[in-house]
Write an enzyme that holds these catalytic residues in place. Sequence first.
Site, PDB file in Angstrom:
ATOM      1  N   ASP A  80      62.987   8.976  27.307  1.00  0.00           N
ATOM      2  CA  ASP A  80      63.979  10.020  27.493  1.00  0.00           C
ATOM      3  C   ASP A  80      64.950   9.618  28.595  1.00  0.00           C
ATOM      4  O   ASP A  80      64.616   8.825  29.477  1.00  0.00           O
ATOM      5  CB  ASP A  80      63.329  11.366  27.801  1.00  0.00           C
ATOM      6  CG  ASP A  80      62.048  11.236  28.634  1.00  0.00           C
ATOM      7  OD1 ASP A  80      61.807  10.151  29.198  1.00  0.00           O
ATOM      8  OD2 ASP A  80      61.290  12.206  28.709  1.00  0.00           O
ATOM      9  N   GLU A 139      64.686  17.447  28.468  1.00  0.00           N
ATOM     10  CA  GLU A 139      64.438  18.589  29.336  1.00  0.00           C
ATOM     11  C   GLU A 139      64.887  19.917  28.724  1.00  0.00           C
ATOM     12  O   GLU A 139      64.351  20.969  29.037  1.00  0.00           O
ATOM     13  CB  GLU A 139      65.140  18.393  30.685  1.00  0.00           C
ATOM     14  CG  GLU A 139      64.650  17.202  31.492  1.00  0.00           C
ATOM     15  CD  GLU A 139      63.229  17.370  32.009  1.00  0.00           C
ATOM     16  OE1 GLU A 139      62.648  18.463  31.844  1.00  0.00           O
ATOM     17  OE2 GLU A 139      62.694  16.406  32.571  1.00  0.00           O
TER      18      GLU A 139
END
EC number: 3.5.1.47
Length: 388
Positions: A80, A139
Site C-alpha cells: 500500500d 487507509e
Amino acid sequence: MEKQRQAPLTESQLINIYQELHQIPELAMQEVETHAYLEKVVRQFDQTNLEIKVPDEMPTALLVLVHGSAPVRTIGYRTDIDGLPVEEQTGLPFSSTHPNVMHACGHDIHMSVALGLLSYFASHQPKDNLLFFFQPAEESLNGGKTAYEQNVFTGKWRPDEFYGLHDNPDLPVGAIGCRMGTLFAGTTEVDVDFYGKGGHAAFPQDANDMVVAASQFINQVQTIVSRSVDPIEGGVITFGKFEAGSIRNVIAGRAHLEGTIRGLTQTMIEHIDQRIKEVADGIAQSYQARVEVKLNQGGYWPVENNPVLTKNFITCMKQAKNVQFIETQPAMTGEDFGYLLAKIPGTMFWLGVEDDSQLHSATLKPNPKAIWLGVTAISGFLNDRMNQ
C-alpha cells in the site's frame, strides 16, 4: 556475450528511498507524487523481464509484472502507498514535507521492501511470474476492493496467489510474524438514525423521545457480543458518537449514532450486522419510532489467510536461516487486503519494526533496518515457493 544485469538495490539505497518516501505522504487516491517517484525508481531497474502498467481506472496505482523463466503460476505481491491525515511529531530530519499528512502507518516501509524485492527479481529472473501491485487508498476509500471491481486484475495481470506485509512496532526488527486463520479483523461502519417526535420536557406524553430509544438500542446491542456471539470467536461493537437534542428542556425527536463493528471472520461480521438490524427493528416497534440502519464495510473484510498457502509460508519462514519467526495473535485493526484475500488466495504477515509508538501515531518511527531484513526473508520465501 550475455549482457550483465544491473545490480539490485543495496541496503543503504533502500533506506534512502524510505526516507524520501517518508517526506512525501499523500492521502487516498491523491498519491500523485508517490506514484511518480515509484515509477521513476522502477524504470531504473533492468527492464529485460519487466512490464509496467498504470491502470486507467486507478491512475495512482502501479502494476509491475516480472516475467518468469518457466512460469507455472503468477505470484502477486501487494504494497500500500497512501498516508494518513496526521501531523508528524517525530522530529526526524526527513519528516513529512506535506502539512497534516504523515506515513503514520509505515507504508513507506512497505513500499521500500517491495522496491527491494522488485529490484532483486529484476536482476535475478524468477522462475514464476511475479506481479507487484502498488496499491493506493488502503487507509480509506477501499483501494483493494476498487482495484478488483475495476478489473485491474485481468488476464496476465491476475495473480494466482497474493502476499503482502504490514509493519509491526511490537515485534523485533526484521522479525516475521504470521498465523493460521485471521490476521486482521474485518470492520464495518454503522450509522443509526432514530425518528420520533420532539416536544416540551414538561409534556412527555405528547412527544416520542429518541434519546430514550437510542439509549435502549445501545444497551441491547451490547448483548449481541455477550449473548449472540461464540466467545471463542469474539467480536466488538462500539458506538463512539451519539447526537441528539438541542436544549435541556426539549425532548429530542431525532437521534443519530455512529459506531464500528469488528469481527475475525466475514461470517461473524455478517451475523453481527443481521443482529443489529433485528435489534433496530425491535426498538422501532417498541418505541413506535422509525429506525434506519446503514452498514458500510467497503473493502475492509477480515484478513483470512489461506490455510494451505499460509502453512507453507510459516514452514518456510521457520526453516529459513537468519529469519526470526514469531507466531502472532489476531489484531482487531482493519486492513483492506482482506477483500483481495477473499477473492484471491494468499497470506498476509507482519514485519517487525520495533518502536515505542504504535501505528497511526504521530510519533511512529519504524526502524529502517527492517527493510533489508524483510527483503532477504521474503525473497527467500518467494524463491522457495517457486521451486515447489
